[in-house]
Design a protein around this motif. Structure first.
Motif, short mmCIF file in Angstrom:
data_model
loop_
_atom_site.label_atom_id
_atom_site.label_comp_id
_atom_site.label_asym_id
_atom_site.label_seq_id
_atom_site.Cartn_x
_atom_site.Cartn_y
_atom_site.Cartn_z
N GLN A 199 0.82 -1.21 0.00
CA GLN A 199 0.00 0.00 0.00
C GLN A 199 0.86 1.27 0.00
N ALA A 200 2.13 1.11 0.23
CA ALA A 200 3.07 2.23 0.24
C ALA A 200 4.38 1.76 -0.36
N LEU A 201 5.25 2.68 -0.68
CA LEU A 201 6.53 2.31 -1.28
C LEU A 201 7.44 1.66 -0.24
N ALA A 202 8.08 0.58 -0.65
CA ALA A 202 9.12 -0.02 0.18
C ALA A 202 10.36 0.87 0.14
N PRO A 203 11.23 0.80 1.15
CA PRO A 203 12.42 1.67 1.17
C PRO A 203 13.26 1.58 -0.09
N TRP A 204 13.37 0.39 -0.68
CA TRP A 204 14.22 0.23 -1.86
C TRP A 204 13.54 0.71 -3.15
N GLN A 205 12.28 1.12 -3.04
CA GLN A 205 11.56 1.59 -4.22
C GLN A 205 11.46 3.12 -4.30
N ALA A 206 11.80 3.81 -3.22
CA ALA A 206 11.53 5.24 -3.11
C ALA A 206 12.27 6.08 -4.14
N GLU A 207 13.44 5.63 -4.59
CA GLU A 207 14.25 6.42 -5.51
C GLU A 207 14.05 6.03 -6.97
N ARG A 208 13.15 5.13 -7.25
CA ARG A 208 12.93 4.71 -8.63
C ARG A 208 12.25 5.83 -9.43
N PRO A 209 12.54 5.93 -10.74
CA PRO A 209 11.93 7.00 -11.54
C PRO A 209 10.41 6.99 -11.52
N GLU A 210 9.82 5.80 -11.42
CA GLU A 210 8.36 5.68 -11.44
C GLU A 210 7.76 5.67 -10.04
N ALA A 211 8.51 6.10 -9.02
CA ALA A 211 8.05 6.01 -7.64
C ALA A 211 6.76 6.78 -7.40
N GLY A 212 6.63 7.97 -7.98
CA GLY A 212 5.43 8.76 -7.76
C GLY A 212 4.19 8.07 -8.29
N GLU A 213 4.29 7.55 -9.50
CA GLU A 213 3.15 6.83 -10.09
C GLU A 213 2.83 5.57 -9.29
N MET A 214 3.87 4.87 -8.88
CA MET A 214 3.67 3.65 -8.10
C MET A 214 2.99 3.95 -6.76
N ALA A 215 3.44 5.01 -6.09
CA ALA A 215 2.85 5.37 -4.80
C ALA A 215 1.38 5.75 -4.95
N ALA A 219 -1.69 3.71 -3.20
CA ALA A 219 -2.61 4.40 -2.30
C ALA A 219 -4.05 4.24 -2.77
N ARG A 220 -4.27 4.34 -4.08
CA ARG A 220 -5.61 4.21 -4.63
C ARG A 220 -6.18 2.81 -4.43
N ARG A 221 -5.35 1.82 -4.63
CA ARG A 221 -5.84 0.44 -4.52
C ARG A 221 -5.91 -0.06 -3.08
N ALA A 222 -5.15 0.53 -2.18
CA ALA A 222 -5.25 0.26 -0.73
C ALA A 222 -5.28 -1.24 -0.43
N MET A 223 -4.29 -1.95 -0.93
CA MET A 223 -4.30 -3.41 -0.84
C MET A 223 -4.34 -3.91 0.60
N VAL A 224 -3.57 -3.30 1.48
CA VAL A 224 -3.50 -3.78 2.86
C VAL A 224 -4.81 -3.51 3.58
#
Length: 272
Positions: A199-215, A219-224
């Motif tokens: 439901q949120a970015l993992a620490p190792w994903q925060a710096e990826r170019p697509e991080a904003g879109e992923m986050a 958040a929209r899908r609220a899996m957890v």
């Protein structure tokens, strides 16, 4: 180099009656004599993406069942031939109609797919190896997890237990909730698992170019939140005779959770 093979495992293609695109079926048999009632069986969806891993988890666990809680059972994987568009076929097979976010691929094959499992696949596997019809589990991840929950809610007698890992409840949560309220003859067993970082970015994903879109998507899908909420509603609606387990797996996201969930799924399937 010689290819690696899975001991006591095989695959074959199986088509629906009257023709049509076949499914690729993977089968791992336990060694030794079957119990009088037949072997317990787990049916794994999306088998192209993990059947070998699941088979090895089962094989290793069954060596020391007293320590692992995992004993001999049949593992049946349902996948697609390599030349098929697996993404398109799974969107059709695992859905009852379009999802909340829409889909560019055809949807709505859920009933036909379940009929294939019940009327064609199960009898075929039962001719190959003795199965206990009272100890059969359906396992699905992501959109296949949505299908697993929908079968549990609307066709609960098809399997004795259901394991939904990271289910895509956002696809059509209202249908799943409506299914919970339907009458059923036998209370189901349900294990629902979701990863901490779905439901949120993992620490190792925060710096990826697509991080904003992923986050934003997470958040929209609220899996957890959706998974936990569905488990809570299932406990209330299905009543005290049903068994509903919910686990949030620490350190896992939507992709990494799959192998982490396999041993838990096997123990749950065999615990009845």
């Amino acid at each position: 180099m010689n290819p690696v093979t899975l001991p006591d495992a095989e695959w074959f293609d199986l088509a629906p009656p009257g023709g049509g695109a076949p499914w690729r079926i993977f089968l791992a048999r336990p060694q030794g004599e079957a119990p009088a009632a037949g072997f317990p069986t787990l049916f794994m969806l999306d088998a192209n993406a993990g059947f070998a891993t699941f088979t090895e988890v089962l094989r290793r666990g069954a060596v020391r069942p007293a320590a692992t809680g995992i004993g001999p059972m049949v593992l049946v994987g349902i996948g697609y031939p390599e030349e098929d568009d697996a993404r398109a076929r799974r969107h059709f097979d695992y859905t009852a109609g379009p999802g909340a976010e829409g889909s560019a691929r055809p949807t709505g094959g859920r009933d036909a797919f379940l009929a294939f499992i019940e009327q064609v696949l199960k009898p075929r596997i039962a001719r190959e190896v003795p199965l206990d019809p009272a100890r059969q589990t359906l396992f699905g991840h992501s959109l296949a997890g949505w299908f697993t929950l929908d079968v549990m809610a609307r066709d609960g007698g098809a399997f004795a237990a259901y394991v939904a890992v990271s289910p895509s409840l956002w696809w059509d949560e209202a249908r799943l909730d409506a299914g919970l309220a339907l009458p059923r003859a036998v209370p189901p067993r349900l294990s629902l698992m979701v990863g901490e970082w779905e439901q949120a970015l993992a620490p190792w994903q925060a710096e990826r170019p697509e991080a904003g879109e992923m986050a934003a998507r997470r958040a929209r899908r609220a899996m957890v939140d959706r998974a936990q909420g569905f488990a809570e509603r299932a406990r209330v609606t299905l009543g005290p005779e049903a068994e509903v387990r919910f686990e949030r797996l620490a350190g896992e996201d939507h992709a990494s959770i799959l192998p982490a969930a396999m041993a838990r799924a096997l123990r749950f399937a065999l615990a009845a």
